[in-house]
Design an enzyme around this catalytic site. Structure first.
Site, PDB file in Angstrom:
ATOM      1  N   GLN A 192      -9.795   1.478 -10.450  1.00  0.00           N
ATOM      2  CA  GLN A 192      -9.209   0.878 -11.616  1.00  0.00           C
ATOM      3  C   GLN A 192      -9.998  -0.560 -12.049  1.00  0.00           C
ATOM      4  O   GLN A 192     -10.141  -0.535 -13.158  1.00  0.00           O
ATOM      5  CB  GLN A 192      -7.604   0.629 -11.512  1.00  0.00           C
ATOM      6  CG  GLN A 192      -6.913   2.225 -11.522  1.00  0.00           C
ATOM      7  CD  GLN A 192      -5.362   1.618 -11.465  1.00  0.00           C
ATOM      8  OE1 GLN A 192      -4.933   0.674 -10.993  1.00  0.00           O
ATOM      9  NE2 GLN A 192      -4.722   2.769 -11.279  1.00  0.00           N
ATOM     10  N   ASP A 342      -3.685   8.534  -3.348  1.00  0.00           N
ATOM     11  CA  ASP A 342      -2.517   8.964  -3.821  1.00  0.00           C
ATOM     12  C   ASP A 342      -1.866  10.024  -3.072  1.00  0.00           C
ATOM     13  O   ASP A 342      -0.712  10.264  -3.257  1.00  0.00           O
ATOM     14  CB  ASP A 342      -2.682   9.447  -5.594  1.00  0.00           C
ATOM     15  CG  ASP A 342      -3.274   8.369  -6.106  1.00  0.00           C
ATOM     16  OD1 ASP A 342      -2.754   7.160  -5.864  1.00  0.00           O
ATOM     17  OD2 ASP A 342      -3.710   8.448  -7.281  1.00  0.00           O
ATOM     18  N   LYS A 369       0.846   0.125  -5.187  1.00  0.00           N
ATOM     19  CA  LYS A 369       1.155   1.567  -6.195  1.00  0.00           C
ATOM     20  C   LYS A 369       2.332   1.366  -6.861  1.00  0.00           C
ATOM     21  O   LYS A 369       2.932   0.290  -7.113  1.00  0.00           O
ATOM     22  CB  LYS A 369       0.893   2.734  -5.304  1.00  0.00           C
ATOM     23  CG  LYS A 369      -0.409   2.998  -4.531  1.00  0.00           C
ATOM     24  CD  LYS A 369      -1.576   2.984  -5.606  1.00  0.00           C
ATOM     25  CE  LYS A 369      -2.941   3.060  -4.958  1.00  0.00           C
ATOM     26  NZ  LYS A 369      -4.072   2.989  -5.922  1.00  0.00           N
ATOM     27  N   ARG A 373       4.253   2.049  -1.335  1.00  0.00           N
ATOM     28  CA  ARG A 373       4.183   3.211  -0.786  1.00  0.00           C
ATOM     29  C   ARG A 373       4.291   3.287   0.625  1.00  0.00           C
ATOM     30  O   ARG A 373       4.797   4.244   1.129  1.00  0.00           O
ATOM     31  CB  ARG A 373       3.035   4.290  -1.301  1.00  0.00           C
ATOM     32  CG  ARG A 373       3.311   4.792  -2.751  1.00  0.00           C
ATOM     33  CD  ARG A 373       2.319   5.796  -3.145  1.00  0.00           C
ATOM     34  NE  ARG A 373       2.501   6.105  -4.617  1.00  0.00           N
ATOM     35  CZ  ARG A 373       1.783   6.542  -5.133  1.00  0.00           C
ATOM     36  NH1 ARG A 373       0.487   6.644  -4.993  1.00  0.00           N
ATOM     37  NH2 ARG A 373       2.233   6.792  -6.476  1.00  0.00           N
ATOM     38  N   ARG A 417       5.207  10.042  -6.880  1.00  0.00           N
ATOM     39  CA  ARG A 417       4.672  10.850  -5.694  1.00  0.00           C
ATOM     40  C   ARG A 417       5.636  10.756  -4.461  1.00  0.00           C
ATOM     41  O   ARG A 417       5.434  11.657  -3.808  1.00  0.00           O
ATOM     42  CB  ARG A 417       3.256  10.379  -5.464  1.00  0.00           C
ATOM     43  CG  ARG A 417       2.213  10.645  -6.590  1.00  0.00           C
ATOM     44  CD  ARG A 417       0.881  10.503  -6.337  1.00  0.00           C
ATOM     45  NE  ARG A 417      -0.161  10.265  -7.318  1.00  0.00           N
ATOM     46  CZ  ARG A 417      -0.492  11.121  -8.327  1.00  0.00           C
ATOM     47  NH1 ARG A 417       0.157  12.550  -8.058  1.00  0.00           N
ATOM     48  NH2 ARG A 417      -0.947  11.121  -9.292  1.00  0.00           N
TER      49      ARG A 417
HETATM   50  C1  S3P Z   1      -7.042   5.762 -10.341  1.00  0.00           C
HETATM   51  C2  S3P Z   1      -7.083   5.066  -9.210  1.00  0.00           C
HETATM   52  C3  S3P Z   1      -6.440   4.788  -8.103  1.00  0.00           C
HETATM   53  C4  S3P Z   1      -5.231   5.806  -8.059  1.00  0.00           C
HETATM   54  C5  S3P Z   1      -4.532   5.901  -9.213  1.00  0.00           C
HETATM   55  C6  S3P Z   1      -5.570   6.572 -10.235  1.00  0.00           C
HETATM   56  C7  S3P Z   1      -7.842   6.030 -11.615  1.00  0.00           C
HETATM   57  O1  S3P Z   1      -6.200   3.411  -8.113  1.00  0.00           O
HETATM   58  O2  S3P Z   1      -4.189   5.244  -7.112  1.00  0.00           O
HETATM   59  O3  S3P Z   1      -3.686   7.010  -9.162  1.00  0.00           O
HETATM   60  O4  S3P Z   1      -7.463   6.689 -12.482  1.00  0.00           O
HETATM   61  O5  S3P Z   1      -9.068   5.000 -11.737  1.00  0.00           O
HETATM   62  P1  S3P Z   1      -6.992   2.227  -7.539  1.00  0.00           P
HETATM   63  O6  S3P Z   1      -8.144   2.316  -8.038  1.00  0.00           O
HETATM   64  O7  S3P Z   1      -6.294   0.920  -7.919  1.00  0.00           O
HETATM   65  O8  S3P Z   1      -6.932   2.580  -5.913  1.00  0.00           O
END
Ligand code: S3P
Length: 460
Positions: A192, A342, A369, A373, A417
Protein backbone atom coordinates in the site's frame (compact mmCIF):
# COMPACT_ATOMS: atom_id res chain seq x y z
CA UNK A 1 -23.72 11.01 -13.97
CA UNK A 2 -25.31 7.61 -14.37
CA UNK A 3 -24.18 5.24 -11.67
CA UNK A 4 -24.00 1.49 -11.91
CA UNK A 5 -26.49 1.00 -9.11
CA UNK A 6 -29.13 2.96 -10.94
CA UNK A 7 -28.55 0.97 -14.09
CA UNK A 8 -29.01 -2.48 -12.61
CA UNK A 9 -31.66 -3.07 -9.96
CA UNK A 10 -29.77 -6.05 -8.57
CA UNK A 11 -26.48 -4.16 -8.25
CA UNK A 12 -24.55 -4.57 -5.05
CA UNK A 13 -24.78 -1.80 -2.51
CA UNK A 14 -22.52 -0.51 0.20
CA UNK A 15 -23.17 -1.75 3.73
CA UNK A 16 -23.26 0.97 6.35
CA UNK A 17 -22.07 -0.55 9.60
CA UNK A 18 -22.85 2.40 11.78
CA UNK A 19 -26.63 2.01 11.49
CA UNK A 20 -27.07 -1.73 11.87
CA UNK A 21 -26.97 -3.96 14.93
CA UNK A 22 -24.35 -6.72 15.06
CA UNK A 23 -25.50 -9.95 13.42
CA UNK A 24 -23.69 -12.97 14.88
CA UNK A 25 -23.09 -16.08 12.78
CA UNK A 26 -22.14 -19.58 13.90
CA UNK A 27 -20.58 -22.59 12.18
CA UNK A 28 -21.12 -26.17 13.27
CA UNK A 29 -19.29 -29.41 12.68
CA UNK A 30 -21.28 -31.62 10.34
CA UNK A 31 -20.85 -33.19 6.96
CA UNK A 32 -17.72 -33.19 4.80
CA UNK A 33 -17.24 -30.33 2.34
CA UNK A 34 -17.40 -31.33 -1.31
CA UNK A 35 -17.62 -29.50 -4.60
CA UNK A 36 -16.10 -27.12 -7.12
CA UNK A 37 -16.40 -23.39 -6.54
CA UNK A 38 -15.17 -20.12 -7.94
CA UNK A 39 -14.44 -17.44 -5.34
CA UNK A 40 -14.82 -13.74 -6.28
CA UNK A 41 -12.26 -11.55 -8.02
CA UNK A 42 -9.08 -10.41 -6.32
CA UNK A 43 -9.58 -7.39 -4.07
CA UNK A 44 -6.15 -5.84 -4.68
CA UNK A 45 -6.50 -6.04 -8.45
CA UNK A 46 -10.11 -4.83 -8.37
CA UNK A 47 -9.19 -1.63 -6.49
CA UNK A 48 -6.32 -1.01 -8.87
CA UNK A 49 -8.38 -1.66 -12.01
CA UNK A 50 -10.77 1.14 -10.98
CA UNK A 51 -7.96 3.48 -9.96
CA UNK A 52 -6.01 2.95 -13.17
CA UNK A 53 -9.27 3.34 -15.10
CA UNK A 54 -9.70 6.74 -13.43
CA UNK A 55 -6.14 7.81 -14.33
CA UNK A 56 -6.18 6.52 -17.92
CA UNK A 57 -7.46 8.31 -20.97
CA UNK A 58 -10.40 6.59 -22.62
CA UNK A 59 -12.26 3.51 -21.62
CA UNK A 60 -11.22 0.66 -19.32
CA UNK A 61 -13.26 -2.51 -19.22
CA UNK A 62 -13.03 -4.73 -16.17
CA UNK A 63 -14.17 -8.35 -16.08
CA UNK A 64 -14.87 -10.19 -12.83
CA UNK A 65 -14.47 -7.13 -10.61
CA UNK A 66 -14.95 -7.98 -6.93
CA UNK A 67 -18.33 -6.47 -6.10
CA UNK A 68 -17.70 -6.17 -2.40
CA UNK A 69 -18.07 -3.21 -0.08
CA UNK A 70 -14.39 -2.16 -0.09
CA UNK A 71 -14.20 -2.06 -3.88
CA UNK A 72 -17.57 -0.31 -4.27
CA UNK A 73 -16.14 2.46 -2.09
CA UNK A 74 -13.24 2.84 -4.49
CA UNK A 75 -15.70 2.96 -7.41
CA UNK A 76 -17.60 5.78 -5.64
CA UNK A 77 -14.36 7.67 -5.00
CA UNK A 78 -13.29 7.27 -8.64
CA UNK A 79 -16.63 8.82 -9.68
CA UNK A 80 -16.19 11.66 -7.21
CA UNK A 81 -12.74 12.35 -8.70
CA UNK A 82 -14.11 12.58 -12.23
CA UNK A 83 -14.32 9.10 -13.77
CA UNK A 84 -17.44 7.70 -15.38
CA UNK A 85 -17.97 4.34 -13.67
CA UNK A 86 -20.78 2.03 -14.76
CA UNK A 87 -21.69 -1.53 -13.97
CA UNK A 88 -22.79 -3.28 -17.14
CA UNK A 89 -23.40 -6.79 -15.83
CA UNK A 90 -22.34 -8.87 -12.85
CA UNK A 91 -18.61 -8.30 -12.49
CA UNK A 92 -18.38 -6.33 -15.72
CA UNK A 93 -17.58 -2.66 -15.23
CA UNK A 94 -16.66 0.20 -17.54
CA UNK A 95 -14.56 3.17 -16.45
CA UNK A 96 -14.12 6.30 -18.53
CA UNK A 97 -10.98 7.95 -17.22
CA UNK A 98 -10.37 11.53 -16.14
CA UNK A 99 -6.70 11.10 -17.07
CA UNK A 100 -3.53 11.93 -15.13
CA UNK A 101 -3.72 15.63 -14.22
CA UNK A 102 -7.42 15.72 -15.04
CA UNK A 103 -8.95 14.88 -11.66
CA UNK A 104 -11.84 16.90 -10.33
CA UNK A 105 -12.02 18.08 -6.72
CA UNK A 106 -14.54 15.84 -4.94
CA UNK A 107 -17.69 17.63 -3.85
CA UNK A 108 -17.94 15.70 -0.60
CA UNK A 109 -15.98 13.47 1.76
CA UNK A 110 -14.54 10.28 0.25
CA UNK A 111 -15.88 7.64 2.62
CA UNK A 112 -13.85 4.45 2.27
CA UNK A 113 -15.72 2.44 4.86
CA UNK A 114 -13.46 -0.40 6.03
CA UNK A 115 -11.03 -0.19 3.09
CA UNK A 116 -7.36 0.44 3.88
CA UNK A 117 -6.19 -0.31 0.35
CA UNK A 118 -8.74 1.89 -1.42
CA UNK A 119 -8.16 4.84 0.89
CA UNK A 120 -4.38 4.66 0.91
CA UNK A 121 -3.98 4.20 -2.83
CA UNK A 122 -6.43 7.03 -3.50
CA UNK A 123 -4.43 9.28 -1.16
CA UNK A 124 -1.52 8.82 -3.56
CA UNK A 125 -3.78 9.68 -6.49
CA UNK A 126 -5.54 12.73 -5.00
CA UNK A 127 -2.45 13.95 -3.12
CA UNK A 128 -0.56 14.39 -6.40
CA UNK A 129 -3.23 16.67 -7.92
CA UNK A 130 -3.94 20.32 -7.06
CA UNK A 131 -7.26 19.49 -5.40
CA UNK A 132 -8.36 19.09 -1.80
CA UNK A 133 -9.85 15.74 -0.87
CA UNK A 134 -11.14 14.58 2.51
CA UNK A 135 -10.83 10.90 3.42
CA UNK A 136 -12.85 9.12 6.06
CA UNK A 137 -13.95 5.62 6.96
CA UNK A 138 -15.56 3.42 9.58
CA UNK A 139 -14.42 2.93 13.17
CA UNK A 140 -11.83 0.35 12.05
CA UNK A 141 -10.29 2.57 9.34
CA UNK A 142 -10.25 5.49 11.78
CA UNK A 143 -7.81 3.53 13.95
CA UNK A 144 -5.34 2.69 11.18
CA UNK A 145 -2.06 4.55 10.66
CA UNK A 146 -2.02 6.91 7.68
CA UNK A 147 1.27 8.70 8.41
CA UNK A 148 3.01 5.94 6.48
CA UNK A 149 1.23 7.30 3.38
CA UNK A 150 1.19 11.00 4.26
CA UNK A 151 4.94 11.23 4.99
CA UNK A 152 6.11 10.39 1.45
CA UNK A 153 3.26 12.42 -0.07
CA UNK A 154 4.37 15.49 1.90
CA UNK A 155 7.87 14.96 0.51
CA UNK A 156 6.28 14.96 -2.94
CA UNK A 157 4.71 18.36 -2.22
CA UNK A 158 1.29 17.49 -0.75
CA UNK A 159 -0.13 19.39 2.22
CA UNK A 160 -2.00 17.68 5.03
CA UNK A 161 -4.70 20.27 5.65
CA UNK A 162 -6.11 18.44 8.66
CA UNK A 163 -5.89 15.01 10.23
CA UNK A 164 -7.27 13.17 13.24
CA UNK A 165 -4.78 12.70 16.12
CA UNK A 166 -1.99 10.27 15.35
CA UNK A 167 -2.26 10.72 11.57
CA UNK A 168 -5.64 9.03 11.08
CA UNK A 169 -8.77 9.64 9.05
CA UNK A 170 -10.74 11.84 8.81
CA UNK A 171 -8.01 13.79 7.06
CA UNK A 172 -7.83 16.35 4.28
CA UNK A 173 -5.06 16.35 1.75
CA UNK A 174 -4.14 18.96 -0.84
CA UNK A 175 -1.85 18.09 -3.71
CA UNK A 176 0.75 20.49 -5.10
CA UNK A 177 0.61 22.30 -8.44
CA UNK A 178 3.55 20.17 -9.50
CA UNK A 179 4.34 16.88 -7.75
CA UNK A 180 8.00 16.29 -6.89
CA UNK A 181 9.47 12.93 -7.95
CA UNK A 182 11.29 11.24 -5.07
CA UNK A 183 13.25 8.14 -4.21
CA UNK A 184 11.56 6.45 -1.28
CA UNK A 185 12.63 3.51 0.82
CA UNK A 186 9.48 2.05 2.35
CA UNK A 187 9.74 1.87 6.16
CA UNK A 188 7.60 -1.30 6.31
CA UNK A 189 6.99 -4.12 3.84
CA UNK A 190 3.76 -2.65 2.50
CA UNK A 191 2.37 -2.76 -1.03
CA UNK A 192 0.00 0.00 0.00
CA UNK A 193 2.84 2.42 0.79
CA UNK A 194 4.70 1.43 -2.38
CA UNK A 195 1.57 1.85 -4.48
CA UNK A 196 0.58 5.23 -3.01
CA UNK A 197 4.03 6.63 -3.88
CA UNK A 198 4.03 5.15 -7.39
CA UNK A 199 0.50 6.40 -8.07
CA UNK A 200 1.54 9.88 -6.92
CA UNK A 201 4.63 9.56 -9.13
CA UNK A 202 2.34 9.17 -12.15
CA UNK A 203 1.59 12.90 -11.98
CA UNK A 204 5.14 14.08 -11.43
CA UNK A 205 7.58 15.25 -14.10
CA UNK A 206 10.47 12.85 -13.54
CA UNK A 207 11.36 9.44 -12.20
CA UNK A 208 9.78 8.27 -8.96
CA UNK A 209 11.64 5.39 -7.32
CA UNK A 210 10.52 3.09 -4.54
CA UNK A 211 12.95 0.74 -2.84
CA UNK A 212 11.49 -2.06 -0.76
CA UNK A 213 13.66 -4.31 1.38
CA UNK A 214 11.24 -7.21 1.08
CA UNK A 215 9.19 -7.77 -2.04
CA UNK A 216 5.47 -7.11 -1.56
CA UNK A 217 2.59 -7.83 -3.94
CA UNK A 218 3.41 -6.34 -7.34
CA UNK A 219 -0.04 -5.71 -8.82
CA UNK A 220 0.59 -1.96 -9.14
CA UNK A 221 3.83 -2.49 -11.07
CA UNK A 222 2.14 -5.01 -13.37
CA UNK A 223 -0.81 -2.73 -13.96
CA UNK A 224 1.42 0.27 -14.67
CA UNK A 225 3.00 -1.69 -17.54
CA UNK A 226 -0.37 -3.01 -18.66
CA UNK A 227 -1.74 0.55 -19.00
CA UNK A 228 1.35 1.71 -20.94
CA UNK A 229 3.62 3.34 -18.33
CA UNK A 230 7.38 2.75 -18.32
CA UNK A 231 8.36 1.03 -15.09
CA UNK A 232 11.50 -0.95 -14.29
CA UNK A 233 12.07 -3.38 -11.47
CA UNK A 234 15.61 -4.30 -10.38
CA UNK A 235 16.54 -6.81 -7.70
CA UNK A 236 19.44 -5.32 -5.71
CA UNK A 237 21.24 -6.11 -2.46
CA UNK A 238 19.14 -3.42 -0.74
CA UNK A 239 15.94 -4.98 -2.05
CA UNK A 240 13.67 -4.28 -5.01
CA UNK A 241 14.06 -0.94 -6.78
CA UNK A 242 11.04 0.14 -8.77
CA UNK A 243 11.45 3.16 -11.04
CA UNK A 244 8.54 4.83 -12.78
CA UNK A 245 8.72 7.45 -15.53
CA UNK A 246 6.21 10.13 -14.58
CA UNK A 247 3.37 11.64 -16.61
CA UNK A 248 2.96 8.75 -19.02
CA UNK A 249 0.11 8.49 -21.44
CA UNK A 250 -1.96 5.85 -19.63
CA UNK A 251 -4.43 4.33 -22.06
CA UNK A 252 -7.67 2.67 -21.05
CA UNK A 253 -7.53 -1.08 -21.57
CA UNK A 254 -9.08 -4.36 -20.51
CA UNK A 255 -8.48 -5.93 -17.08
CA UNK A 256 -9.52 -9.49 -16.28
CA UNK A 257 -9.53 -10.06 -12.52
CA UNK A 258 -8.48 -13.57 -11.39
CA UNK A 259 -10.01 -15.21 -8.31
CA UNK A 260 -8.67 -13.89 -5.01
CA UNK A 261 -6.21 -16.27 -3.32
CA UNK A 262 -6.97 -14.59 0.02
CA UNK A 263 -10.65 -15.55 -0.33
CA UNK A 264 -9.80 -19.01 -1.70
CA UNK A 265 -7.85 -19.60 1.51
CA UNK A 266 -11.04 -20.10 3.55
CA UNK A 267 -12.68 -22.96 1.63
CA UNK A 268 -9.25 -24.54 1.04
CA UNK A 269 -8.35 -24.63 4.75
CA UNK A 270 -11.91 -25.69 5.58
CA UNK A 271 -11.47 -28.73 3.30
CA UNK A 272 -8.07 -29.58 4.81
CA UNK A 273 -9.40 -29.71 8.38
CA UNK A 274 -12.90 -31.14 7.90
CA UNK A 275 -12.88 -34.98 7.77
CA UNK A 276 -13.85 -36.49 4.42
CA UNK A 277 -13.68 -33.21 2.47
CA UNK A 278 -12.49 -32.56 -1.07
CA UNK A 279 -12.92 -29.11 -2.60
CA UNK A 280 -11.69 -27.57 -5.85
CA UNK A 281 -11.39 -23.78 -6.07
CA UNK A 282 -11.09 -22.67 -9.68
CA UNK A 283 -9.13 -19.91 -11.33
CA UNK A 284 -7.08 -18.89 -8.28
CA UNK A 285 -4.35 -16.32 -8.86
CA UNK A 286 -0.92 -17.92 -8.34
CA UNK A 287 1.21 -14.75 -8.22
CA UNK A 288 4.19 -15.87 -6.10
CA UNK A 289 3.92 -12.73 -3.99
CA UNK A 290 0.48 -13.96 -2.85
CA UNK A 291 0.93 -17.69 -2.35
CA UNK A 292 2.81 -17.90 0.95
CA UNK A 293 -0.14 -19.65 2.61
CA UNK A 294 -0.17 -22.41 -0.01
CA UNK A 295 3.60 -22.92 0.44
CA UNK A 296 3.09 -23.16 4.21
CA UNK A 297 0.15 -25.56 3.98
CA UNK A 298 2.15 -27.84 1.68
CA UNK A 299 4.98 -27.81 4.26
CA UNK A 300 2.39 -28.80 6.86
CA UNK A 301 1.66 -31.89 4.79
CA UNK A 302 -1.61 -30.66 3.23
CA UNK A 303 -3.03 -32.63 0.33
CA UNK A 304 -3.10 -29.82 -2.24
CA UNK A 305 -2.98 -30.25 -6.01
CA UNK A 306 -2.71 -27.66 -8.74
CA UNK A 307 -4.51 -28.26 -12.00
CA UNK A 308 -5.02 -26.46 -15.26
CA UNK A 309 -2.34 -23.78 -14.78
CA UNK A 310 -2.83 -21.03 -17.35
CA UNK A 311 -2.34 -17.30 -17.88
CA UNK A 312 -5.24 -14.89 -17.61
CA UNK A 313 -4.78 -11.14 -18.03
CA UNK A 314 -1.09 -11.16 -17.10
CA UNK A 315 -1.40 -13.44 -14.06
CA UNK A 316 -1.00 -17.21 -13.77
CA UNK A 317 -4.06 -18.95 -12.37
CA UNK A 318 -4.74 -22.56 -11.41
CA UNK A 319 -7.54 -24.72 -10.08
CA UNK A 320 -6.59 -25.88 -6.59
CA UNK A 321 -7.82 -29.13 -5.06
CA UNK A 322 -7.60 -29.50 -1.27
CA UNK A 323 -8.44 -32.76 0.48
CA UNK A 324 -8.76 -33.56 4.17
CA UNK A 325 -5.75 -35.11 5.85
CA UNK A 326 -3.48 -34.78 8.87
CA UNK A 327 -1.42 -31.59 9.18
CA UNK A 328 1.78 -31.08 11.15
CA UNK A 329 3.03 -27.90 12.82
CA UNK A 330 5.79 -25.90 11.11
CA UNK A 331 7.86 -22.75 11.54
CA UNK A 332 6.89 -19.96 9.14
CA UNK A 333 9.86 -17.64 8.46
CA UNK A 334 9.41 -13.87 8.78
CA UNK A 335 10.47 -13.24 5.18
CA UNK A 336 7.37 -15.10 4.01
CA UNK A 337 5.02 -12.65 5.75
CA UNK A 338 4.45 -10.23 2.84
CA UNK A 339 3.30 -13.05 0.57
CA UNK A 340 0.67 -14.25 3.05
CA UNK A 341 0.03 -11.19 5.19
CA UNK A 342 -3.77 -11.52 5.03
CA UNK A 343 -3.74 -15.29 5.54
CA UNK A 344 -2.34 -15.57 9.09
CA UNK A 345 -5.78 -15.75 10.75
CA UNK A 346 -6.79 -18.78 8.70
CA UNK A 347 -3.30 -20.28 9.00
CA UNK A 348 -3.66 -20.02 12.78
CA UNK A 349 -6.89 -22.01 12.44
CA UNK A 350 -5.14 -24.66 10.30
CA UNK A 351 -2.33 -24.72 12.91
CA UNK A 352 -4.81 -25.40 15.72
CA UNK A 353 -5.83 -28.63 13.91
CA UNK A 354 -2.21 -29.64 13.16
CA UNK A 355 -0.13 -32.01 15.27
CA UNK A 356 2.47 -30.06 17.23
CA UNK A 357 3.28 -26.37 17.47
CA UNK A 358 3.32 -23.86 14.63
CA UNK A 359 5.51 -20.79 15.04
CA UNK A 360 4.69 -17.79 12.82
CA UNK A 361 7.45 -15.22 12.92
CA UNK A 362 7.62 -11.54 12.01
CA UNK A 363 3.94 -10.59 12.29
CA UNK A 364 4.41 -6.91 13.19
CA UNK A 365 2.28 -5.66 10.30
CA UNK A 366 -0.67 -7.76 11.51
CA UNK A 367 -1.19 -5.24 14.30
CA UNK A 368 -2.27 -2.52 11.85
CA UNK A 369 -4.76 -4.38 9.69
CA UNK A 370 -8.56 -4.05 9.84
CA UNK A 371 -8.07 -5.00 13.50
CA UNK A 372 -5.02 -5.78 15.59
CA UNK A 373 -5.03 -9.22 14.01
CA UNK A 374 -2.32 -10.63 16.22
CA UNK A 375 -4.37 -9.89 19.35
CA UNK A 376 -7.68 -10.84 17.68
CA UNK A 377 -6.33 -14.21 16.51
CA UNK A 378 -4.81 -15.02 19.91
CA UNK A 379 -8.08 -14.11 21.67
CA UNK A 380 -10.14 -16.16 19.18
CA UNK A 381 -7.90 -19.19 19.69
CA UNK A 382 -8.13 -18.86 23.48
CA UNK A 383 -11.93 -18.56 23.31
CA UNK A 384 -11.99 -21.91 21.51
CA UNK A 385 -9.67 -23.80 23.82
CA UNK A 386 -6.45 -23.47 21.80
CA UNK A 387 -3.25 -22.57 23.62
CA UNK A 388 -1.32 -19.81 21.87
CA UNK A 389 1.35 -17.32 22.86
CA UNK A 390 2.45 -14.02 21.43
CA UNK A 391 6.11 -13.28 21.97
CA UNK A 392 7.27 -10.02 20.43
CA UNK A 393 6.03 -10.20 16.84
CA UNK A 394 5.74 -13.99 16.80
CA UNK A 395 2.74 -16.21 17.35
CA UNK A 396 3.03 -19.76 18.62
CA UNK A 397 -0.04 -21.98 18.21
CA UNK A 398 -0.18 -25.34 19.99
CA UNK A 399 -1.87 -27.72 17.57
CA UNK A 400 -4.28 -30.36 18.81
CA UNK A 401 -3.89 -33.00 16.11
CA UNK A 402 -7.48 -32.49 14.98
CA UNK A 403 -9.10 -32.14 18.41
CA UNK A 404 -10.09 -28.47 18.54
CA UNK A 405 -12.63 -27.88 21.34
CA UNK A 406 -14.38 -24.83 19.78
CA UNK A 407 -17.47 -23.54 21.55
CA UNK A 408 -16.19 -19.95 21.70
CA UNK A 409 -17.62 -16.55 20.85
CA UNK A 410 -15.08 -14.72 18.70
CA UNK A 411 -14.80 -10.93 18.76
CA UNK A 412 -14.29 -9.96 15.13
CA UNK A 413 -13.40 -6.28 15.75
CA UNK A 414 -14.86 -5.21 12.38
CA UNK A 415 -12.42 -7.54 10.63
CA UNK A 416 -13.77 -9.75 7.82
CA UNK A 417 -10.84 -12.17 7.89
CA UNK A 418 -11.15 -12.80 11.62
CA UNK A 419 -14.83 -13.67 11.09
CA UNK A 420 -14.22 -16.03 8.16
CA UNK A 421 -11.17 -17.73 9.69
CA UNK A 422 -12.99 -18.69 12.91
CA UNK A 423 -16.09 -19.79 11.00
CA UNK A 424 -13.78 -22.24 9.23
CA UNK A 425 -12.65 -23.50 12.64
CA UNK A 426 -16.23 -24.25 13.71
CA UNK A 427 -16.76 -26.61 10.76
CA UNK A 428 -14.39 -29.14 12.30
CA UNK A 429 -14.20 -28.33 16.01
CA UNK A 430 -16.06 -30.36 18.65
CA UNK A 431 -18.52 -27.54 19.45
CA UNK A 432 -19.82 -24.72 17.24
CA UNK A 433 -17.91 -21.46 16.88
CA UNK A 434 -19.71 -18.11 16.82
CA UNK A 435 -18.42 -14.89 15.27
CA UNK A 436 -19.95 -11.86 16.98
CA UNK A 437 -20.72 -10.09 13.70
CA UNK A 438 -21.03 -11.26 10.12
CA UNK A 439 -21.51 -7.85 8.49
CA UNK A 440 -17.87 -7.18 7.68
CA UNK A 441 -17.58 -10.34 5.57
CA UNK A 442 -19.23 -8.26 2.83
CA UNK A 443 -16.14 -6.05 2.60
CA UNK A 444 -14.26 -8.75 0.67
CA UNK A 445 -16.40 -11.89 0.17
CA UNK A 446 -20.14 -11.16 0.13
CA UNK A 447 -21.12 -14.68 -0.96
CA UNK A 448 -18.95 -16.45 1.63
CA UNK A 449 -21.71 -18.05 3.71
CA UNK A 450 -23.73 -19.13 0.67
CA UNK A 451 -20.67 -20.62 -1.03
CA UNK A 452 -19.62 -22.51 2.08
CA UNK A 453 -23.16 -23.86 2.47
CA UNK A 454 -23.07 -25.00 -1.15
CA UNK A 455 -20.04 -27.12 -0.17
CA UNK A 456 -21.99 -28.62 2.73
CA UNK A 457 -21.03 -26.31 5.59
CA UNK A 458 -23.46 -25.61 8.39
CA UNK A 459 -23.45 -21.86 8.90
CA UNK A 460 -26.27 -19.81 10.37
C1 S3P B 1 -2.83 -4.80 -0.08
C2 S3P B 1 -1.67 -4.86 0.64
C3 S3P B 1 -1.58 -5.44 1.97
C4 S3P B 1 -2.79 -6.29 2.35
C5 S3P B 1 -4.06 -5.64 1.93
C6 S3P B 1 -4.08 -5.38 0.44
C7 S3P B 1 -2.82 -4.17 -1.42
O1 S3P B 1 -1.43 -4.38 2.91
O2 S3P B 1 -2.81 -6.54 3.74
O3 S3P B 1 -5.16 -6.46 2.25
O4 S3P B 1 -3.77 -4.40 -2.20
O5 S3P B 1 -1.85 -3.47 -1.72
P1 S3P B 1 0.05 -3.78 3.20
O6 S3P B 1 0.66 -3.54 1.92
O7 S3P B 1 -0.15 -2.50 3.97
O8 S3P B 1 0.71 -4.84 4.02
Amino acid sequence: MVTGRRLLPTSPSIVSRSHTAASPIASRPGSPLRGRIRVPGDKSISHRALIFGLLARGETRVENLLEADDVLRTAEAARALGAGVTREAEGRWRVVGAGIGGLREPASVLDFGNAGTGSRLMMGVAGSHPITATFDGDASLRKRPMRRILDPLVRMGATVVSEAPGGRVPLSLRGPRETIPITYETPAPSAQIKSAVLLAGLNSPGITTVVERQATRDHTERMLSHFGATVSVAEEDAGRRIALVGQPDLKGTEVVVPADPSSAAFPLVAALVTPGSEVVVENVMMNPLRTGLITTLVEMGAAIEFMNRRDIGGETVADIRASYGPLKGVEVPPERAPSMIDEYPVLAVAASFAAGPTLMRGLEELRVKESDRLAAVAAGLAANGIAAEISGDDLLVHGTGGKVPGGGLVATHMDHRIAMAFLVMGLASRDPVTADDSAMIATSFPGFAAMMRELGAELS
